[in-house]
Motif scaffolding. Structure first.
Motif, PDB file in Angstrom:
ATOM      1  N   GLY A 144       5.864  43.159  39.838  1.00  0.00           N
ATOM      2  CA  GLY A 144       4.765  42.591  39.073  1.00  0.00           C
ATOM      3  C   GLY A 144       5.125  41.285  38.396  1.00  0.00           C
ATOM      4  N   LYS A 145       4.095  40.503  38.078  1.00  0.00           N
ATOM      5  CA  LYS A 145       4.247  39.263  37.321  1.00  0.00           C
ATOM      6  C   LYS A 145       3.441  39.383  36.032  1.00  0.00           C
ATOM      7  N   LEU A 146       4.041  38.953  34.936  1.00  0.00           N
ATOM      8  CA  LEU A 146       3.421  39.102  33.623  1.00  0.00           C
ATOM      9  C   LEU A 146       3.618  37.834  32.811  1.00  0.00           C
ATOM     10  N   TYR A 147       2.552  37.417  32.119  1.00  0.00           N
ATOM     11  CA  TYR A 147       2.626  36.305  31.176  1.00  0.00           C
ATOM     12  C   TYR A 147       2.019  36.789  29.866  1.00  0.00           C
ATOM     13  N   HIS A 148       2.888  37.048  28.890  1.00  0.00           N
ATOM     14  CA  HIS A 148       2.462  37.551  27.582  1.00  0.00           C
ATOM     15  C   HIS A 148       2.712  36.463  26.546  1.00  0.00           C
ATOM     16  N   ILE A 149       1.703  36.185  25.736  1.00  0.00           N
ATOM     17  CA  ILE A 149       1.759  35.108  24.747  1.00  0.00           C
ATOM     18  C   ILE A 149       1.462  35.694  23.375  1.00  0.00           C
ATOM     19  N   GLN A 150       2.372  35.473  22.439  1.00  0.00           N
ATOM     20  CA  GLN A 150       2.188  35.956  21.068  1.00  0.00           C
ATOM     21  C   GLN A 150       2.030  34.750  20.148  1.00  0.00           C
ATOM     22  N   ASN A 151       0.886  34.675  19.473  1.00  0.00           N
ATOM     23  CA  ASN A 151       0.633  33.650  18.466  1.00  0.00           C
ATOM     24  C   ASN A 151       0.402  34.353  17.136  1.00  0.00           C
ATOM     25  N   ASP A 152       1.433  34.356  16.285  1.00  0.00           N
ATOM     26  CA  ASP A 152       1.400  35.156  15.063  1.00  0.00           C
ATOM     27  C   ASP A 152       1.092  36.604  15.451  1.00  0.00           C
ATOM     28  N   ARG A 153      -0.010  37.149  14.964  1.00  0.00           N
ATOM     29  CA  ARG A 153      -0.341  38.543  15.288  1.00  0.00           C
ATOM     30  C   ARG A 153      -1.322  38.663  16.451  1.00  0.00           C
ATOM     31  N   VAL A 154      -1.684  37.546  17.041  1.00  0.00           N
ATOM     32  CA  VAL A 154      -2.647  37.552  18.144  1.00  0.00           C
ATOM     33  C   VAL A 154      -1.890  37.536  19.467  1.00  0.00           C
ATOM     34  N   GLU A 155      -2.223  38.482  20.338  1.00  0.00           N
ATOM     35  CA  GLU A 155      -1.568  38.581  21.636  1.00  0.00           C
ATOM     36  C   GLU A 155      -2.560  38.260  22.752  1.00  0.00           C
TER      37      GLU A 155
ATOM     38  N   TYR B  99      -3.799  29.086  26.053  1.00  0.00           N
ATOM     39  CA  TYR B  99      -3.336  29.998  25.008  1.00  0.00           C
ATOM     40  C   TYR B  99      -1.948  29.685  24.450  1.00  0.00           C
ATOM     41  N   ILE B 100      -1.124  28.926  25.159  1.00  0.00           N
ATOM     42  CA  ILE B 100       0.181  28.566  24.599  1.00  0.00           C
ATOM     43  C   ILE B 100      -0.019  27.528  23.503  1.00  0.00           C
ATOM     44  N   GLN B 101       0.537  27.804  22.343  1.00  0.00           N
ATOM     45  CA  GLN B 101       0.390  26.947  21.173  1.00  0.00           C
ATOM     46  C   GLN B 101       1.763  26.645  20.578  1.00  0.00           C
ATOM     47  N   PRO B 102       1.851  25.672  19.665  1.00  0.00           N
ATOM     48  CA  PRO B 102       3.106  25.500  18.929  1.00  0.00           C
ATOM     49  C   PRO B 102       3.505  26.811  18.253  1.00  0.00           C
ATOM     50  N   ASN B 103       4.774  27.150  18.366  1.00  0.00           N
ATOM     51  CA  ASN B 103       5.357  28.366  17.788  1.00  0.00           C
ATOM     52  C   ASN B 103       4.978  29.650  18.517  1.00  0.00           C
TER      53      ASN B 103
ATOM     54  N   LEU C  16       3.664  22.094  32.769  1.00  0.00           N
ATOM     55  CA  LEU C  16       3.285  22.749  31.514  1.00  0.00           C
ATOM     56  C   LEU C  16       4.089  22.262  30.314  1.00  0.00           C
ATOM     57  N   LYS C  17       4.951  21.265  30.502  1.00  0.00           N
ATOM     58  CA  LYS C  17       5.917  20.934  29.449  1.00  0.00           C
ATOM     59  C   LYS C  17       5.265  20.476  28.146  1.00  0.00           C
ATOM     60  N   ASP C  18       4.109  19.819  28.224  1.00  0.00           N
ATOM     61  CA  ASP C  18       3.449  19.397  26.988  1.00  0.00           C
ATOM     62  C   ASP C  18       3.014  20.592  26.152  1.00  0.00           C
ATOM     63  N   HIS C  19       2.771  21.717  26.811  1.00  0.00           N
ATOM     64  CA  HIS C  19       2.389  22.937  26.100  1.00  0.00           C
ATOM     65  C   HIS C  19       3.614  23.758  25.712  1.00  0.00           C
ATOM     66  N   LEU C  20       4.686  23.643  26.488  1.00  0.00           N
ATOM     67  CA  LEU C  20       5.875  24.459  26.258  1.00  0.00           C
ATOM     68  C   LEU C  20       6.838  23.859  25.235  1.00  0.00           C
ATOM     69  N   LYS C  21       6.778  22.561  25.019  1.00  0.00           N
ATOM     70  CA  LYS C  21       7.833  21.895  24.253  1.00  0.00           C
ATOM     71  C   LYS C  21       7.925  22.364  22.806  1.00  0.00           C
ATOM     72  N   ASP C  22       6.819  22.824  22.228  1.00  0.00           N
ATOM     73  CA  ASP C  22       6.821  23.200  20.815  1.00  0.00           C
ATOM     74  C   ASP C  22       6.716  24.704  20.592  1.00  0.00           C
ATOM     75  N   ILE C  23       6.943  25.499  21.637  1.00  0.00           N
ATOM     76  CA  ILE C  23       6.921  26.952  21.432  1.00  0.00           C
ATOM     77  C   ILE C  23       8.106  27.371  20.567  1.00  0.00           C
TER      78      ILE C  23
END
Length: 208
Positions: free
Chosen positions: A125-136, A27-31, A49-56
């Motif tokens: 607790g542990k949480l990983y929330h990902i926002q891609n434009d308006r999609v969460e 689910y992690i994408q550029p931006n 995860l760096k290949d996925h994190l580098k362009d956030i």
């Protein structure tokens, strides 16, 4: 890790139900805008995860437990030691620590804000929330941001996490995160301290 045996389940346990690491990769994408809560952040989890994190676009990382901080030498310095390394890693990984620490520091400097809860045993607790434009997308549970906590290592922890599949709950989690993140009475900025500790690793570390 292979596809989870229970592919329709929202559970991610690093065993039969898939891993949090693979969920993040999916689910992690550029931006992407990331909001994470974990007791630990390790450079090798970043490396996986760096290949996925580098362009956030950005990461807001909240350490949920301040006990990862301890005085290195309370008689001579105020520098603090962070839980940055994963346990049980191979010698080859240990020898690559300087390179990984430098890459991680450069990325944090550019992409991340880092804060910590001030009060011990206050946030579990542990949480990983990902926002891609308006999609969460979000996953909630027990996995720390370590190689084995995310299920990306050879000695994966058995964890219990659940994908949040309700729009209402994902929005509520984002609001909850932002409320805690902005609560200066219980949260403090530790980005410069993390960067200073990483600098100690890549500047001074030499394998025995």
């Amino acid at each position: 890790m292979a596809s989870p045996q229970n592919s329709t389940s929202g559970i991610r346990d690093n065993r039969n139900y898939g891993s949090v690491g693979d969920y993040l990769k999916e689910y992690i994408q550029p931006n992407s805008e990331l909001s994470f809560v974990s007791a630990y952040f390790t450079v090798y989890a970043f490396n996986q995860l760096k290949d996925h994190l580098k362009d956030i676009d950005k990461l807001r990382f909240l350490f949920g437990e301040p006990s990862f901080l301890k005085q290195i030498d309370p008689e001579k310095t105020d520098k603090k030691s962070f839980k940055i390394e994963d346990d049980g890693l191979s010698l080859m990984n240990r020898l690559s620590q300087k390179r990984v620490a430098r890459e991680c520091a450069d990325w944090i400097r550019e992409k991340a804000e880092v804060r910590s809860i001030k009060i011990p045993n206050f946030l579990h607790g542990k949480l990983y929330h990902i926002q891609n434009d308006r999609v969460e997308n979000a996953i909630l549970g027990s996995s720390n941001f370590t190689v084995n906590g995310l299920g990306l290592g050879n000695a994966r922890n058995v964890e219990l996490n659940l994908i949040v599949d309700s729009d209402r709950d994902r929005k509520d989690l984002k609001r909850w995160f932002e409320d805690v993140w902005e609560s200066k009475d219980i949260v403090e900025d530790v980005k410069e301290e993390v960067l200073e500790y990483l600098k100690q690793i890549y500047a001074d570390y030499s394998p025995e």
